[in-house]
Design an enzyme around this catalytic site. Structure first.
Site, PDB file in Angstrom:
ATOM      1  N   LEU A  48      -8.181  -8.877 -15.984  1.00 45.10           N
ATOM      2  CA  LEU A  48      -7.362 -10.054 -16.262  1.00 45.10           C
ATOM      3  C   LEU A  48      -7.781 -11.251 -15.421  1.00 45.10           C
ATOM      4  CD1 LEU A  48      -4.022  -8.057 -16.389  1.00 45.10           C
ATOM      5  CD2 LEU A  48      -5.250  -8.995 -18.349  1.00 45.10           C
ATOM      6  N   GLY A  83       1.215  -2.295 -12.154  1.00 40.59           N
ATOM      7  CA  GLY A  83       1.909  -3.575 -12.257  1.00 40.59           C
ATOM      8  C   GLY A  83       1.278  -4.539 -13.249  1.00 40.59           C
ATOM      9  N   LYS A  94      -5.976  -1.692 -17.749  1.00 39.06           N
ATOM     10  CA  LYS A  94      -5.523  -0.544 -16.966  1.00 39.06           C
ATOM     11  C   LYS A  94      -5.392  -0.976 -15.506  1.00 39.06           C
ATOM     12  CE  LYS A  94      -8.775   2.355 -18.661  1.00 39.06           C
ATOM     13  NZ  LYS A  94      -9.449   3.622 -19.091  1.00 39.06           N
ATOM     14  N   ILE A 142       2.170  -8.300  -4.142  1.00 41.76           N
ATOM     15  CA  ILE A 142       2.003  -7.813  -2.769  1.00 41.76           C
ATOM     16  C   ILE A 142       0.587  -8.110  -2.268  1.00 41.76           C
ATOM     17  CG2 ILE A 142       3.797  -6.081  -3.074  1.00 41.76           C
ATOM     18  CD1 ILE A 142       1.585  -3.970  -3.375  1.00 41.76           C
ATOM     19  N   PHE A 179       0.833  -1.217   0.000  1.00 40.56           N
ATOM     20  CA  PHE A 179       0.000   0.000   0.000  1.00 40.56           C
ATOM     21  C   PHE A 179       0.859   1.256   0.000  1.00 40.56           C
ATOM     22  CE2 PHE A 179      -1.956  -3.337   2.684  1.00 40.56           C
ATOM     23  CZ  PHE A 179      -2.866  -3.796   1.762  1.00 40.56           C
ATOM     24  N   THR A 231      -1.730  -8.490  -4.746  1.00 38.66           N
ATOM     25  CA  THR A 231      -2.472  -7.946  -5.873  1.00 38.66           C
ATOM     26  C   THR A 231      -2.914  -9.016  -6.867  1.00 38.66           C
ATOM     27  OG1 THR A 231      -0.224  -7.474  -6.558  1.00 38.66           O
ATOM     28  CG2 THR A 231      -1.554  -5.624  -5.859  1.00 38.66           C
ATOM     29  N   GLY A 281      -5.921  -1.474  -8.744  1.00 37.83           N
ATOM     30  CA  GLY A 281      -5.670  -1.631  -7.313  1.00 37.83           C
ATOM     31  C   GLY A 281      -6.041  -0.432  -6.461  1.00 37.83           C
ATOM     32  N   GLU A 282      -6.013   0.748  -7.047  1.00 43.00           N
ATOM     33  CA  GLU A 282      -6.228   1.945  -6.237  1.00 43.00           C
ATOM     34  C   GLU A 282      -7.554   2.641  -6.509  1.00 43.00           C
ATOM     35  OE1 GLU A 282      -1.723   3.591  -5.734  1.00 43.00           O
ATOM     36  OE2 GLU A 282      -2.574   3.669  -7.727  1.00 43.00           O
TER      37      GLU A 282
END
Lengths: 732, 170
Positions: A616, A511, A687, A468, A243, A470, A690-691
């Site tokens: 994905l 990533g 794209k 991590i 994070f 993800t 995660g955030e």
């Protein structure tokens, strides 16, 4: 063989859609799952290393000044104590994300409370901990600045912008909003505290650590030690959350390396939870002023966003709270102001979605206030203000899905059940609905990955990229399996080792699309190598279940070549980044219950709809979204770094006092991922995800609190004391 | 000092510092690193192990105080090729992301299901004398001593509910 691609043009071919294996996008279980649930995945501080000794950091108990003496001799006589390291190369500040060079060193000068000063090394952890706690350090104290209220703010010229005349637009507007919100500091609080085990073999260092971006971290460590990066090998195959806190190296890495060099034996250093709070990164507190000018129907004619944030003297990072305001909504008169205070508080850096996490949240609160002022439904207000092109630059959006997300979210959630503020009550509970939009800038980063197809028809994916939490192991396995027509059990993904080709690293939600593209390119090259052996064009080749089908002939991939076929993929960002505005979009809808007696807020329902190009893996993408939305719950209701006004030290520096959400705080969140391809973003049309799901999430909750109770809390978090004060004022 | 530990059915004899916590004894001396150190202060639950069948925070226990107890760690519940029903359900429901809190969550859930089967009520149980119903509210409440910053909470609840339903059928 190498396959290089620069993203200079959109990729309309969408080759992944032509593949036959049927893996991409599915909700496949993580291949690393069985290791993680059985406790056999090896994290940084868990490697079996012979002859290991243990280091514990001793830290400053004053906020500013210089060290006049470290009474090392007092503890060196104790049994089992091996060394007290006070090397000038020890880190004073942690490294910022992507720095690729040493952060601020020399801990003999003190810039913040809790700063590392020395490392005490002992045969056992228990002895080192005890000695570090009792190590006497003398100081010459100086004055510092500990509160934003006392600071002079810098106003960097390159961070101000304006178009048109916002003041005039505000004066002429049918409806205008001019509000100031504050958000407190946050801590990433990844569950695994930073830890490192350093071992030297001659001049070569092997460092087992917990990092997000190994290719940069390797350079940061080498530069800090004054050695060549080629002499540093980092291993981080499993990382217990990041994070942002593990983007750059932290003090334990350099301390372990220096001690191991001095002692000629391996040294481990793990940060305690308190040390993670005080010596890694915090998200800066922010003060944000939003100005909105609108016509009678709620169409924006002007938008202004000013932010005041802080960091240590000399640090270049500044929480980019205004980052999404230039493109989220239309309006011809625009103004961005940005101001940074220099404070003697723990270093400020990236915490999940730096910028939008707090910036979009506050903008979305202001939009809720505008909806109230204009009498326009909050969802309709957003619909009316979606721009056709980036309103600040005129560039086209690479894709734009906000309208779809608004329609989908509102329908699924039952937004039409929303009532006027303060009108729905169940016993002592005031019930309200709220919504907010999500957006986050999208980034493609340079990345490399190697894929090998062995003679027995198995694929191995290799990159120094990290997972991590993800889902990197899952998605890279899926991309390779899809492209090469291999079932999952014939694909192995190896990560987190700087001996492997440098991926993008994990950070900024880049990533998956970046390193995923590198794997895709390597596989495209392998497909060409296979086609050449079968004497057909790559585009005429079908690969499925370990077999190649071309010109009505089926050939086993096993045995196709006597040796291993290998290709390296290399992706670089290019012109599509400049030619388009690339961002991800989504919406949040929440239902909260606010207790009329205690002021407590419970989140009863939470719905998120997101689009981030090609998804994905639906399982890991959904989990990422749940995680971000939960960060939003914490931001809205409980999370707050509290600093002592006298010396800036973090008062609530542990998990009992820094209140991140627990299981009972989080409802069974509903996540919808919209089907999308963004040809401009990457050759796999993906794209970052995660955030996105934290960017605005908190506003959906505080807007629902307003709808429930009529109380508008502009000072985050919306804790019960603030809500109660509002209810007592008769606003409820 | 000399300490004897019974862990996952095996007896170990250790000569360790008396200040050694049960967690550090497991991780550093027995190389059972499945039990995690997230806070070392009993605040996060990542170190949860089973002590005579009950869930405890191993970081709050000294190793030398437990030489007559039966300790089960995550490694004792199932290996990667031999997952327990809860471990398998956590994989299927994605009840983890980074995986660091996960062994503690699974040890905690293992004991928690026994507590429910034994009729222990929780803060959210309506009927203190009847059987407790394993629904999302009960599971969330009873699992709130195990923090997860990735926030797999909804998936953790789904994983545990799936196993609870299987147990009810069995």
């Amino acid at each position: 063989m190498s396959e290089h691609h620069k993203m200079d043009a959109p990729d309309h071919a969408r080759r992944l859609d032509d593949m036959a294996q049927g893996l991409i996008g599915t909700a496949m279980d993580r291949p690393d799952g069985p290791l993680k649930v059985s406790g056999t995945a090896t994290y940084a501080h868990e490697w079996a290393v012979d002859n290991l000794c243990h280091g514990v950091l001793a830290r400053a108990t004053v906020p500013t000044g210089r060290v006049s003496d470290v009474a090392a001799q007092d503890i060196l006589d104790r049994p089992g104590i091996l060394a007290v390291i006070t090397d000038r190369r020890l880190l004073r500040n942690p490294a910022q994300g992507g720095a690729g060079e040493a952060p601020v060193q020399d801990p003999s000068r003190i810039a913040y409370f809790g700063q590392p000063i020395a490392l005490v090394v002992a045969e056992t952890f228990e002895a080192a901990r005890d000695a570090a706690a009792s190590l006497r350090i003398d100081y010459e104290e100086t004055e510092g600045t500990y509160r934003p209220e006392d600071a002079a703010f810098e106003t960097p010229e390159d961070k101000q912008s304006s178009q048109g005349d916002l003041d005039a637009a505000m004066a002429q507007a049918a409806h205008s909003i001019d509000v100031t919100y504050t958000t407190p500091g946050h801590n990433s609080a990844a569950m695994e505290p930073h830890g490192a085990i350093a071992s030297w073999d001659g001049d070569d260092l092997v460092l087992r650590g917990s990092y997000q971006m190994l290719k940069h971290n390797r350079k940061e460590i080498a530069d800090s030690l004054g050695i060549d990066p080629a002499n540093v090998r980092l291993l981080s195959p499993y990382v217990g959350g990041g994070f942002g806190s593990k983007l750059g190296i932290a003090p334990e890495a350099v301390a372990a390396a220096l001690a191991a060099r001095d002692l000629g034996r391996p040294v481990s250093v793990a940060l305690s939870r308190q040390q993670v709070f005080e010596t890694t990164m915090r998200r800066s507190e922010t003060r944000q002023r939003i100005r909105l000018a609108a016509d009678a129907e709620g169409r924006l004619t002007g938008i202004g966003h000013d932010a005041w944030v802080s960091n240590l003297p000399g640090e270049t990072f500044a929480e980019p709270a205004t980052q999404a305001t230039p493109f989220l909504y239309g309006g011809e008169n625009r103004q961005i102001g940005f101001h940074v205070a220099r404070l003697n508080r723990t270093c400020a850096g990236s915490v999940r979605a730096p910028g939008e996490a707090v910036g979009v949240t506050v903008l979305e609160n202001a939009m809720d206030e505008l909806a109230e002022a204009t009498g326009v439904d909050p969802v309709d207000l957003r619909r009316r203000n979606i721009p056709d092109t980036d309103p600040s630059t005129g560039k086209p959006f690479s894709s734009h899905t906000l309208r779809r997300a608004l329609d989908d979210g509102a329908t699924r959630f039952g937004w039409n059940q929303r009532q006027r503020p303060g009108t729905r009550r169940e016993g002592d509970w005031l019930i309200g609905l709220g919504m907010a939009c999500a957006t986050r800038v999208n980034i493609l980063a340079e990345a490399r990955a190697r894929v090998s197809l062995t003679a027995d028809g198995r694929a191995v994916v290799e990159t120094d990229m990290t997972d991590i939490g993800t889902g990197t192991y899952a998605i890279l396995t899926q991309i390779a399996g899809e492209m090469l027509g291999l079932p999952l059990d014939r694909v192995t993904t190896r990560l987190g080792d700087t001996d492997l080709p440098p991926g993008s690293g994990s950070g900024g939600s880049m990533g998956a699309s970046s390193t995923g593209s590198a794997v895709y390119l390597a596989c495209r090259n392998l497909r060409a190598q296979i086609a050449a052996r079968l004497d057909c064009a790559e585009t005429d080749l079908t690969l499925k279940d370990g077999k190649a089908i071309a010109a009505n002939k089926t050939t086993d991939l096993a045995g196709l070549s006597d040796g291993t076929l290998t290709a390296e993929g290399h992706i670089e960002p290019g012109k599509t980044r400049e030619e388009t505005r690339q961002a991800t979009f989504g919406t949040f809808f929440t239902e909260v219950a606010v207790n009329a007696v205690t002021g407590e807020t419970r989140v009863r329902r939470m719905q998120g709809t997101f689009a981030a190009g090609r998804i994905l893996n639906h399982k890991t993408a959904r989990s990422q979204c749940i995680g971000g939305m939960t960060f939003g719950i914490g931001m809205a209701l409980t999370e707050e770094l509290m600093h002592d006004p006298r010396d800036g030290h973090i008062v609530n520096r542990d998990l009992a006092e820094y209140h991140m959400p627990v299981n009972a705080d989080v409802p069974q969140i509903d996540v919808v991922l919209l089907d999308e391809r963004d040809d401009w973003a990457s050759p796999i049309q993906a794209k970052g995800i995660g955030e996105l799901s934290i960017c605005g999430a908190g506003a959906a909750i505080t807007n629902a609190i307003y709808n429930a109770s009529g109380v508008r809390v502009r000072d985050y978090p919306a804790s019960l004391d603030k809500i109660l004060a509002g209810l007592d004022d008769g606003r409820g | 000092m000399q300490t004897r530990l019974h862990v996952n059915g095996t007896t170990h004899h250790l000569d360790i510092d008396p200040r050694t916590t049960l967690l550090d004894a497991l991780r550093d001396h027995l190389r059972l690193t499945g039990s995690k150190k997230g806070c070392d202060h009993g605040q996060c639950g990542a170190c949860t192990v089973l002590l005579n069948g009950r869930r405890i925070n191993a970081c709050l226990a000294l190793a030398c105080m437990h030489d007559h107890d039966e300790i089960i760690t995550i490694e004792g519940l199932g290996g990667p090729d031999d997952l327990s029903p809860l471990q398998a359900a956590f994989v299927a429901h994605d009840g983890y992301q980074c995986g660091y809190c996960t062994p503690g969550q699974i040890c905690s859930a293992t004991a928690m299901l026994e507590e429910m089967a034994d009729g222990w009520p929780s803060h959210v149980t309506d009927d203190l004398t009847g059987a407790t119903k394993p629904d999302a509210t009960e599971i969330s409440e009873r699992m709130s001593g195990n923090l997860c910053r990735c926030s797999a909470y909804p998936n953790i609840v789904d994983a545990i509910l799936a196993v609870a339903a299987e147990r009810t059928r069995a």
